[in-house]
Scaffold this motif. Structure first.
Motif, mmCIF file in Angstrom:
data_model
loop_
_atom_site.group_PDB
_atom_site.id
_atom_site.type_symbol
_atom_site.label_atom_id
_atom_site.label_comp_id
_atom_site.label_asym_id
_atom_site.label_seq_id
_atom_site.Cartn_x
_atom_site.Cartn_y
_atom_site.Cartn_z
ATOM 1 N N ILE A 1 0.840 -1.186 0.000
ATOM 2 C CA ILE A 1 0.000 0.000 0.000
ATOM 3 C C ILE A 1 0.878 1.240 0.000
ATOM 4 C CG2 ILE A 1 -1.578 1.311 1.476
ATOM 5 C CD1 ILE A 1 -2.902 -1.443 2.030
ATOM 6 N N ILE A 2 2.002 1.169 0.684
ATOM 7 C CA ILE A 2 2.971 2.250 0.550
ATOM 8 C C ILE A 2 4.252 1.659 -0.029
ATOM 9 C CG2 ILE A 2 2.006 3.622 2.417
ATOM 10 C CD1 ILE A 2 4.177 2.639 4.220
ATOM 11 N N THR A 3 5.007 2.487 -0.697
ATOM 12 C CA THR A 3 6.262 2.020 -1.276
ATOM 13 C C THR A 3 7.417 2.675 -0.521
ATOM 14 O OG1 THR A 3 6.019 3.745 -2.918
ATOM 15 C CG2 THR A 3 5.353 1.523 -3.543
ATOM 16 N N TRP A 4 8.600 2.209 -0.786
ATOM 17 C CA TRP A 4 9.737 2.598 0.056
ATOM 18 C C TRP A 4 10.181 4.034 -0.128
ATOM 19 C CZ3 TRP A 4 14.046 4.284 -2.517
ATOM 20 C CH2 TRP A 4 14.104 3.957 -3.879
ATOM 21 N N GLU A 5 9.866 4.644 -1.272
ATOM 22 C CA GLU A 5 10.534 5.901 -1.623
ATOM 23 C C GLU A 5 10.352 7.003 -0.571
ATOM 24 O OE1 GLU A 5 8.704 4.222 -3.709
ATOM 25 O OE2 GLU A 5 9.835 3.828 -5.533
ATOM 26 N N ILE A 6 9.095 7.323 -0.256
ATOM 27 C CA ILE A 6 8.877 8.464 0.641
ATOM 28 C C ILE A 6 9.453 8.212 2.033
ATOM 29 C CG2 ILE A 6 7.115 9.869 1.797
ATOM 30 C CD1 ILE A 6 5.502 9.766 -0.742
ATOM 31 N N PRO A 7 9.103 7.098 2.694
ATOM 32 C CA PRO A 7 9.651 6.905 4.039
ATOM 33 C C PRO A 7 11.178 6.858 4.054
ATOM 34 C CG PRO A 7 7.862 5.366 3.631
ATOM 35 C CD PRO A 7 8.145 6.041 2.334
ATOM 36 N N THR A 8 11.769 6.186 3.073
ATOM 37 C CA THR A 8 13.223 6.067 3.081
ATOM 38 C C THR A 8 13.886 7.424 2.887
ATOM 39 O OG1 THR A 8 12.908 3.934 2.066
ATOM 40 C CG2 THR A 8 15.149 4.783 2.123
ATOM 41 N N GLN B 1 8.682 11.101 -5.597
ATOM 42 C CA GLN B 1 8.459 10.757 -4.201
ATOM 43 C C GLN B 1 9.752 10.852 -3.398
ATOM 44 O OE1 GLN B 1 6.530 6.954 -4.385
ATOM 45 N NE2 GLN B 1 4.544 7.867 -4.797
ATOM 46 N N ILE B 2 10.852 10.506 -4.042
ATOM 47 C CA ILE B 2 12.136 10.616 -3.338
ATOM 48 C C ILE B 2 12.424 12.085 -3.017
ATOM 49 C CG2 ILE B 2 14.624 10.345 -3.627
ATOM 50 C CD1 ILE B 2 14.012 7.731 -5.082
ATOM 51 N N VAL B 3 12.194 12.947 -3.997
ATOM 52 C CA VAL B 3 12.403 14.378 -3.761
ATOM 53 C C VAL B 3 11.492 14.858 -2.636
ATOM 54 C CG1 VAL B 3 12.108 16.654 -4.799
ATOM 55 C CG2 VAL B 3 13.161 14.805 -6.110
ATOM 56 N N PHE B 4 10.243 14.407 -2.701
ATOM 57 C CA PHE B 4 9.269 14.787 -1.683
ATOM 58 C C PHE B 4 9.759 14.371 -0.293
ATOM 59 C CE2 PHE B 4 5.559 13.729 0.893
ATOM 60 C CZ PHE B 4 4.698 14.790 0.680
ATOM 61 N N GLY B 5 10.226 13.146 -0.184
ATOM 62 C CA GLY B 5 10.689 12.637 1.108
ATOM 63 C C GLY B 5 11.899 13.403 1.607
ATOM 64 N N LEU B 6 12.849 13.641 0.708
ATOM 65 C CA LEU B 6 14.047 14.382 1.111
ATOM 66 C C LEU B 6 13.672 15.765 1.611
ATOM 67 C CD1 LEU B 6 16.507 13.468 -1.811
ATOM 68 C CD2 LEU B 6 16.533 12.590 0.539
ATOM 69 N N GLY B 7 12.795 16.416 0.846
ATOM 70 C CA GLY B 7 12.382 17.760 1.232
ATOM 71 C C GLY B 7 11.658 17.756 2.563
ATOM 72 N N ALA B 8 10.778 16.805 2.747
ATOM 73 C CA ALA B 8 10.000 16.762 3.986
ATOM 74 C C ALA B 8 10.921 16.558 5.182
ATOM 75 C CB ALA B 8 8.965 15.642 3.909
ATOM 76 N N GLY B 9 11.898 15.668 5.050
ATOM 77 C CA GLY B 9 12.819 15.419 6.154
ATOM 78 C C GLY B 9 13.619 16.671 6.493
ATOM 79 N N ALA B 10 14.129 17.325 5.462
ATOM 80 C CA ALA B 10 14.952 18.511 5.691
ATOM 81 C C ALA B 10 14.135 19.618 6.343
ATOM 82 C CB ALA B 10 15.540 18.989 4.364
ATOM 83 N N LEU B 11 12.919 19.831 5.828
ATOM 84 C CA LEU B 11 12.105 20.902 6.381
ATOM 85 C C LEU B 11 11.692 20.594 7.821
ATOM 86 C CD1 LEU B 11 9.839 21.892 3.359
ATOM 87 C CD2 LEU B 11 11.718 23.169 4.375
#
Ligand code: SF4
Ligand code: SF4
Lengths: 381, 441
Positions: free
Chosen positions: A262-269, A326-336
């Motif tokens: 249901i979720i894939t690894w990109e965002i959480p990782t 999604q990878i960009v999204f995850g990286l951005g979310a973590g940094a922010l």
């Protein structure tokens, strides 16, 4: 002869005419949303265990009120919505959003505020954009921000968990205590959880036992030691919003989400990597330590990072749709998140971080498209 | 099916249900008492009937003459009497005039072993004429006449002939069985085709799941010292798609709007190559083909060699009949095939399978709103965004859809297959292409 075989006269007819594909994966959106909801339940149940029936009441109110608000809106404005959207409501999505809202609430929040939050989430963030397929800001986050600015006191009044020995300061969240420490310019040495212990946050017996065992059996060999307090944070024995305290149970739910794809690894990782690395590099500075001394574990276990990482950031309707996006999204979310935790008004940074990334999502979708077959320079020689 | 790890180039790892028929050796169906032979079984215009009601036909006799370059001859699959010429529905859902032949009389050719004829000395032109006379068309679904496809424009030199045995569609194993049981014939057919088009290299592409077929080909190629390469290719659906296969084997992509021949590549299916062999070696017209009969509603799933024009109902009856009314009765594979309404619908040259699917295989569902999950984007093998394209088409903006790559869609069905909201993505795209003049790929 031809009559008896002519197709219009033939008796055996298959019931339907369909265009391909003729088969479908055994999955439905309802199932996806329902599974997401059920995966939240362990952590939610933990919240009601440590914060009591009052927390259960908040959760139930949030879910029911979401469903009712959705039913009313769809009933009143049915003609304005796409029939497919209207037909699917009220459904699992509203229930899921409701539960997420409930889990982001402090246990003692007045129920009227909870209802206001669901009205805002479902009525404004979801249906003014036409339903699920129009959402671009996460409804629960939007509602939370709305509440945090409208009733800042109610949204920061915390309850001490029933599993901790009673004590004066336990009803402040770990992040809140640290923010105070940073503002006072106190120097925190020996792990952030250790600091909490020194300012009087109590620990459970289990924490002491597990930490002791761990230090004896595992980390002693590597000449390091796990300070007391982390086990409590991991299991959820600390004050906070109803659903975000137990990292252990949230991880359990996320395992199911991964397993059922249901979720894939990109965002959480990506989220984890940027959050952890930036915390490690800069996380020590507010407490008087230098670079590369941040307490990653502590920051992961407190606040709603894990909750957001698996259950909010991955919400498909407001995250990018391609893997690279999604990878960009995850990286951005973590940094922010790291940025906001340090500089924003509230101790919690993840909400604002995700909302900003939501706003950027349409742009990310535009920029990170899949590569089309036959359009590369190489292909056209 | 499981969507492949993301960042890949789309496609699906199928829960392919090939085990139903993988082990089933090809057997010959009994002759149907009546054949309904469509005159339109190929890409171009329908053939023109050259028989009349009451005529007596022999097996393999010409009954329909090709009209134009992209059309193909049609032959009588059984001996008998023409009892009617009428309209009927033919896969994929288009009407066609059909010649109805009632079985009667003697067999004078099939079943009698013949020595293969020499072909090495014959010219490409001569061989092409031979293919045309035998009505050989692309038998994996395309239906493009072989002689048309193999007629290379002046000035073009074909580099590479790819024999497509990927067979990535779920359920279908007819090609697999054909490769296992007739590898020598297929290699010979590939030599003939390579000779005709002047290809310098020949690659036999076999799906990675068919190890035994790969081994059989490798052994034969080695024994006979053929300059062919045998390649195991991806088993993710739709690996067998012409353009994707070229990317996998040649390492280059067919530029948008161009044809494989622009890369000097020709792709032919195993079934077609086998028909080429039979046409050249024995002068045998296309009057039969191997069909996979499968699906949970079929009592004895099998691979059957069956006469063209056999009604689906008769074929299913041979396979033990139906267990229950199927949710869908499909001609072709489950991803690209069409349902038929009628058990009297005939098998044609391009029918790869007959599937009687139960509800638990079809997994129908109500359409619900798009949740933006991006699964459709992840599976698209050519990098389209089905959800975006469909939104454009549904909002009546075909120009935007064209700019976003509507014409590149392979109509593979992957996006509809995975969409959890059961949005008819492929269906909408296919319709959009038809309506806005984006022809078949
Ligand atoms: S049907 Fe078209 S859009 Fe859908 S996955 Fe296949 S190629 Fe992509
Ligand atoms: S797979 Fe379906 S629900 Fe998911 S993004 Fe595509 S159209 Fe929307």
């Amino acid at each position: 002869m031809s009559d008896s075989t002519s197709r219009s006269e033939s008796g055996t007819r298959a019931p339907f005419l369909h265009e391909p594909p003729q088969v479908h994966e055994r999955i439905s959106s309802g199932e996806i949303l329902a599974t997401s909801l059920f995966c939240l339940l362990p952590a939610a149940a933990w919240g009601t265990r440590i914060f009591g029936l009052r927390a259960a009441l908040v959760l139930v109110t949030a879910v029911l009120s979401s469903l009712v608000v959705e039913a009313i809106i769809v009933r009143l404005f049915r003609a304005r919505f796409h029939p497919v959207e209207a037909e699917a409501a009220p459904g699992w999505h509203a229930a899921f959003v409701g539960l997420v809202i409930g889990m982001m609430m402090p246990p003692a929040v007045p129920l009227g505020i909870v209802i206001g939050a669901t009205v805002f989430a479902i009525g404004v963030a979801k249906w003014t954009f036409g339903g699920i397929s129009g959402i671009w800001l996460h409804p629960a986050l939007t509602a939370w921000v709305f509440l945090a600015y409208s009733w800042p006191d109610a949204m920061t009044r915390w309850t001490a968990p029933a599993t901790l020995p009673p004590d004066g300061v336990t009803s402040a969240t770990a992040l809140g205590l640290l923010r105070v420490a940073a503002e006072r310019g106190e120097v925190v040495i020996g792990g952030l959880a250790g600091y909490l212990g020194r300012v009087g946050v109590p620990r459970t017996a289990l924490d002491a036992a597990v930490t002791g065992w761990f230090n004896e059996v595992v980390s002693g060999r590597f000449a390091t030691a796990l300070p007391a307090g982390y086990v409590d944070l991991f299991l959820g024995n600390h004050p906070g919003a109803i659903g975000e305290t137990s990292v252990a149970l949230l991880l359990l739910g996320s395992v199911v989400l991964f397993g059922r794809r249901i979720i894939t690894w990109e965002i959480p990782t990506a989220f984890f990597l940027s959050f952890a690395s930036l915390t490690w590099v800069f996380g020590g500075q507010p407490y008087g330590a230098g670079l590369f001394s941040g307490d990653v574990l502590f920051h992961l276990l407190t606040g709603s990072v894990v909750f957001a990482m698996f259950f909010i950031a991955t919400d498909p309707s407001c995250a990018p749709r391609t893997a690279s996006g999604q990878i960009v999204f995850g990286l951005g979310a973590g940094a922010l998140t790291v940025l906001f935790r340090r500089y924003s008004g509230g101790a919690e940074g993840v909400t604002g971080a995700l909302l900003v990334m939501n706003i950027l999502t349409p742009a990310i979708n535009q920029l990170f498209r899949p590569r089309r077959y036959g359009w590369s320079l190489r292909a056209s020689r | 099916m499981i969507p492949l790890p993301t960042l890949s180039r789309g496609g699906l790892l199928p829960d392919d249900r090939k085990t139903l028929t993988r082990g089933s050796a090809i057997w010959n169906a009994a002759l149907p008492t009546q054949c309904v032979v469509p005159l339109h079984q190929h890409a171009g215009a329908a053939a023109e009937a050259v028989v009349a009601v009451g005529d007596r036909v022999r097996e393999g006799m010409l009954i329909g003459r090709a009209v134009g370059r992209n059309s193909a001859h049609v032959h009588a699959p059984i001996p008998g009497v023409v009892t009617a010429i009428r309209s009927g529905e033919v896969y994929p859902g288009r009407p066609s005039a059909c010649v109805v032949i009632d079985l009667e009389g003697e067999f004078d050719r099939l079943g009698k072993p013949l020595a293969p004829a020499e072909w090495q000395q014959r010219s490409a032109r001569d061989l092409l004429r031979n293919l045309r006379e035998c009505g050989v068309v692309g038998m994996a679904g395309g239906g493009i006449p072989a002689d048309n496809k193999y007629t290379i424009p002046r000035g073009v030199e074909i580099e590479h002939l790819i024999v497509n045995g990927a067979e990535s569609e779920p359920y279908l194993t007819a090609t697999h069985r054909l490769m296992l049981e007739k590898p020598a014939e297929i290699l010979e057919g590939a030599r003939i085709a390579a000779h005709i088009v002047g290809a310098r290299r020949v690659t036999i592409a076999v799906g990675r799941d068919k190890r035994d077929a790969v081994a059989a080909f490798r052994r034969l190629v080695r024994e006979r010292g053929l300059p062919f390469s045998v390649r195991a290719v991806s088993l993710a659906y739709p690996a067998g798609d012409e353009k994707l296969l070229i990317r996998e084997l040649v390492g280059r992509e067919v530029p948008a709007g161009r044809l494989p021949i622009d890369l000097r590549v020709i792709v032919s299916s195993v079934a077609t190559i086998h028909a080429v062999y039979e046409a050249i070696a024995f002068g045998k017209p296309v009057v039969e083909r191997v069909v996979t009969v499968a699906g949970s509603m079929v009592r004895t799933p099998s691979n059957v060699k069956v006469r063209i024009g056999t009604p689906v109902g008769a074929l299913l009856a041979e396979c033990g009949g139906l267990i229950d009314t199927p949710a869908r009765l499909v001609l072709g594979g489950p991803m690209m095939g069409y349902t038929v309404a009628d058990m009297a619908t005939p098998i044609t040259k391009t029918t790869t399978g007959v599937l009687a699917l139960g509800t638990d295989e079809v997994n129908d569902g109500e359409r619900t709103p798009c949740i933006g999950c991006g699964r459709c984007i992840r599976v698209c093998p050519v990098g389209l965004e089905p959800v975006t394209l469909v939104k454009m088409l549904e909002r009546d903006r075909p120009g935007d859809a064209a700019a976003a790559g509507l014409a590149d869609c392979r109509e593979c069905g992957c996006c509809s297959y995975v969409c959890p909201s059961h949005i008819p993505l492929t269906e909408t795209l296919v319709q959009g292409r038809r309506r806005n003049g984006g022809g078949a790929p």
